[in-house]
Design a protein around this motif. Sequence first.
Motif, PDB file in Angstrom:
ATOM      1  N   VAL A 101       0.872  -1.169   0.000  1.00 57.95           N
ATOM      2  CA  VAL A 101       0.000   0.000   0.000  1.00 57.95           C
ATOM      3  C   VAL A 101       0.916   1.227   0.000  1.00 57.95           C
ATOM      4  O   VAL A 101       1.623   1.493   0.973  1.00 57.95           O
ATOM      5  N   PHE A 102       0.882   1.952  -1.104  1.00 57.90           N
ATOM      6  CA  PHE A 102       1.836   3.039  -1.302  1.00 57.90           C
ATOM      7  C   PHE A 102       1.329   4.346  -0.700  1.00 57.90           C
ATOM      8  O   PHE A 102       0.182   4.734  -0.897  1.00 57.90           O
ATOM      9  N   VAL A 103       2.235   5.006   0.016  1.00 60.33           N
ATOM     10  CA  VAL A 103       1.938   6.271   0.681  1.00 60.33           C
ATOM     11  C   VAL A 103       2.958   7.303   0.190  1.00 60.33           C
ATOM     12  O   VAL A 103       4.116   6.974  -0.069  1.00 60.33           O
ATOM     13  N   ASP A 104       2.526   8.549   0.104  1.00 63.16           N
ATOM     14  CA  ASP A 104       3.388   9.601  -0.432  1.00 63.16           C
ATOM     15  C   ASP A 104       4.535   9.929   0.524  1.00 63.16           C
ATOM     16  O   ASP A 104       4.538   9.533   1.690  1.00 63.16           O
ATOM     17  N   ILE A 105       5.488  10.688   0.000  1.00 63.22           N
ATOM     18  CA  ILE A 105       6.700  11.034   0.741  1.00 63.22           C
ATOM     19  C   ILE A 105       6.718  12.512   1.128  1.00 63.22           C
ATOM     20  O   ILE A 105       5.935  13.312   0.627  1.00 63.22           O
ATOM     21  N   GLU A 106       7.640  12.855   2.025  1.00 59.22           N
ATOM     22  CA  GLU A 106       7.895  14.248   2.345  1.00 59.22           C
ATOM     23  C   GLU A 106       8.708  14.867   1.213  1.00 59.22           C
ATOM     24  O   GLU A 106       9.628  14.237   0.689  1.00 59.22           O
ATOM     25  N   GLU A 107       8.411  16.091   0.877  1.00 62.42           N
ATOM     26  CA  GLU A 107       9.080  16.728  -0.247  1.00 62.42           C
ATOM     27  C   GLU A 107      10.564  16.962   0.013  1.00 62.42           C
ATOM     28  O   GLU A 107      11.402  16.812  -0.895  1.00 62.42           O
ATOM     29  N   LYS A 108      10.915  17.309   1.239  1.00 61.07           N
ATOM     30  CA  LYS A 108      12.301  17.671   1.521  1.00 61.07           C
ATOM     31  C   LYS A 108      13.214  16.475   1.763  1.00 61.07           C
ATOM     32  O   LYS A 108      14.368  16.474   1.334  1.00 61.07           O
ATOM     33  N   THR A 109      12.717  15.451   2.457  1.00 58.11           N
ATOM     34  CA  THR A 109      13.583  14.321   2.815  1.00 58.11           C
ATOM     35  C   THR A 109      13.427  13.129   1.891  1.00 58.11           C
ATOM     36  O   THR A 109      14.261  12.230   1.903  1.00 58.11           O
ATOM     37  N   TYR A 110      12.348  13.079   1.126  1.00 55.92           N
ATOM     38  CA  TYR A 110      12.014  11.958   0.242  1.00 55.92           C
ATOM     39  C   TYR A 110      11.604  10.703   1.015  1.00 55.92           C
ATOM     40  O   TYR A 110      11.432   9.639   0.420  1.00 55.92           O
ATOM     41  N   VAL A 131      11.511   3.637   4.566  1.00 53.05           N
ATOM     42  CA  VAL A 131      12.798   3.549   3.875  1.00 53.05           C
ATOM     43  C   VAL A 131      13.629   4.775   4.240  1.00 53.05           C
ATOM     44  O   VAL A 131      13.179   5.903   4.055  1.00 53.05           O
ATOM     45  N   HIS A 132      14.827   4.540   4.750  1.00 51.86           N
ATOM     46  CA  HIS A 132      15.728   5.642   5.094  1.00 51.86           C
ATOM     47  C   HIS A 132      16.509   6.009   3.827  1.00 51.86           C
ATOM     48  O   HIS A 132      17.664   5.610   3.644  1.00 51.86           O
ATOM     49  N   LEU A 133      15.873   6.785   2.970  1.00 52.48           N
ATOM     50  CA  LEU A 133      16.381   6.978   1.619  1.00 52.48           C
ATOM     51  C   LEU A 133      17.618   7.885   1.572  1.00 52.48           C
ATOM     52  O   LEU A 133      17.689   8.895   2.275  1.00 52.48           O
ATOM     53  N   TYR A 134      18.535   7.496   0.723  1.00 54.81           N
ATOM     54  CA  TYR A 134      19.764   8.242   0.430  1.00 54.81           C
ATOM     55  C   TYR A 134      20.715   8.324   1.623  1.00 54.81           C
ATOM     56  O   TYR A 134      21.771   8.929   1.536  1.00 54.81           O
ATOM     57  N   GLY A 135      20.340   7.736   2.767  1.00 63.04           N
ATOM     58  CA  GLY A 135      21.191   7.776   3.945  1.00 63.04           C
ATOM     59  C   GLY A 135      20.660   8.616   5.078  1.00 63.04           C
ATOM     60  O   GLY A 135      21.356   8.843   6.073  1.00 63.04           O
ATOM     61  N   GLN A 136      19.399   9.087   4.965  1.00 62.56           N
ATOM     62  CA  GLN A 136      18.774   9.886   6.023  1.00 62.56           C
ATOM     63  C   GLN A 136      17.543   9.150   6.555  1.00 62.56           C
ATOM     64  O   GLN A 136      16.671   8.736   5.789  1.00 62.56           O
ATOM     65  N   MET A 137      17.461   9.028   7.870  1.00 60.30           N
ATOM     66  CA  MET A 137      16.383   8.265   8.481  1.00 60.30           C
ATOM     67  C   MET A 137      15.043   8.992   8.391  1.00 60.30           C
ATOM     68  O   MET A 137      14.977  10.224   8.421  1.00 60.30           O
ATOM     69  N   ALA A 138      13.994   8.205   8.300  1.00 55.60           N
ATOM     70  CA  ALA A 138      12.630   8.723   8.291  1.00 55.60           C
ATOM     71  C   ALA A 138      12.250   9.220   9.683  1.00 55.60           C
ATOM     72  O   ALA A 138      12.981   9.033  10.657  1.00 55.60           O
TER      73      ALA A 138
END
Length: 371
Positions: A101-110, A131-138
Motif C-alpha cells: 500500500v503506497f503512501v506519499d513522501i515528504e518533499e524535503k527528505t524523500y 525507507v531511510h532513503l539516500y542515507g537519512q532516516m525517516a
Amino acid sequence: MKVPMLDLTEQYQALKSDINQALEEVMSSARFILGDNVKRLEKSIAEYSHVKYGVGVGNGSDAIHISLVACGVEPGDEVICPAFTFFATAGAVARIGAVPVFVDIEEKTYNLDPSKIEAAITPKTKAIIPVHLYGQMADMDKIAEIANKHNLAIVEDAAQAIGSEYKGKKAGELGTTATYSFFPTKNLGAYGDGGMIVTNNAEIAETMSVIRVHGSKPKYFHHILGYNSRLDELQAAILNVKFPYLNDWSKQRIDRAETYTKLIKDQLGDLVVTPFVEEHNYHIFHQYTIRVPKRDELQAFLKDQGVATMIYYPKSLHLQPVFAELGYKEGDLPVTEKATEEVLSLPIFPELKLEQQEYVVSKIKEFYSTN
C-alpha cells in the motif's frame, strides 16, 4: 575530466592485503557456509545498530522478505511503504502474496510522510516499511507512534543508511526489525550480494535464522516454509575487513556532501535544490541528490562532459506495470511523482577529489548558463 558515479578501486587497493589474507583464511579453513566470519559480522552489525541480534542473509531484498515473514505478514495482508524507493521494498511484500500500500513522501527528505500513513491503514494492515532513503532516516517517532497505536510491525529498510542516526538512535534501533544491503555500491559493500537483518526480538531473530536455511531446525526437519538465503562466508570475511572503516567513510561522504552544497550555493544559488538534512538526523549520504529543472537535459549534458550521474528513481513503484493491478494512477502520489521528474544524484564516495567536485559543479553551472 572523467568523474565516475562510484570508484571502488582506490578503496580496494588500500585494503588489498587484508582482504586477500581474509579470503585466504576462509579458503584454507574450507568452511564456506555460516562460519565464523558470518557470526562475527552478525555480532558487529548488531552491536553497531544498538540491538541484540543480527542475521546474515543472501541480499538486502531477502532481508526485507524474511523480516516480513518473521513478523507475521501473510498472503492477503497489507504493508504500507513508499513508492519512491528501490523495487525490492515493495517486491518483498508482493513475493509473500501480501499487498503493498503506497503512501506519499515528504518533499524535503524523500522519506515516508507520517501524516499520510493512518489514512492508508485498514484491518488488513500488518506492517510499515519506512525507507531511510539516500542515507537519512525517516521520522521514526511519528511512525512508531502510529505503529504502536495500530499494533503494526515496523521493518526499517536501511539498505542505504547503515550508520545513520535519528535523534541519537541508530538506523536499525527503532524498528521491529531493520534490513541492510551489502551490495557493492553500498556504504559498506561486499564484492557480491549480501544482506543483514537486525532486531532486539529474540523470537523473531530465531525465526529468521530458521527461515534462511529452508525453515530447517534441526537439520532436515521442517516446521515452517523457508528459503535458501545465507550470507556467504567469503563476503562476510571481506565485510569484516571493511567494517572498521565505515565511520570514517561516512564522515568523508558528509564532507563531500558539504563541499557540494557550498559549491552549488555559491555558484548556482537557489536554482539547484541541495539535500535537506533534518537537524536531529545524522545523514550518511549514500547518495547526494539534488532537484533541478530540465533534469534529463542536464544529465545528458553532464554525460557528454564525462560526469556520471544517476536518477534514483525515474518511475515510482505505484505506476510500475508490475503493480498495475493495484489500481494506482498518475496523480495519486503527487510529491512522489514530482520527485521522479526532478531528482539527480551526483557522484559521491569517500575517495572523490575536490577538483572532481569542482568540475561537476562547474559543468552544472555551464549548462544553466546556456539553457
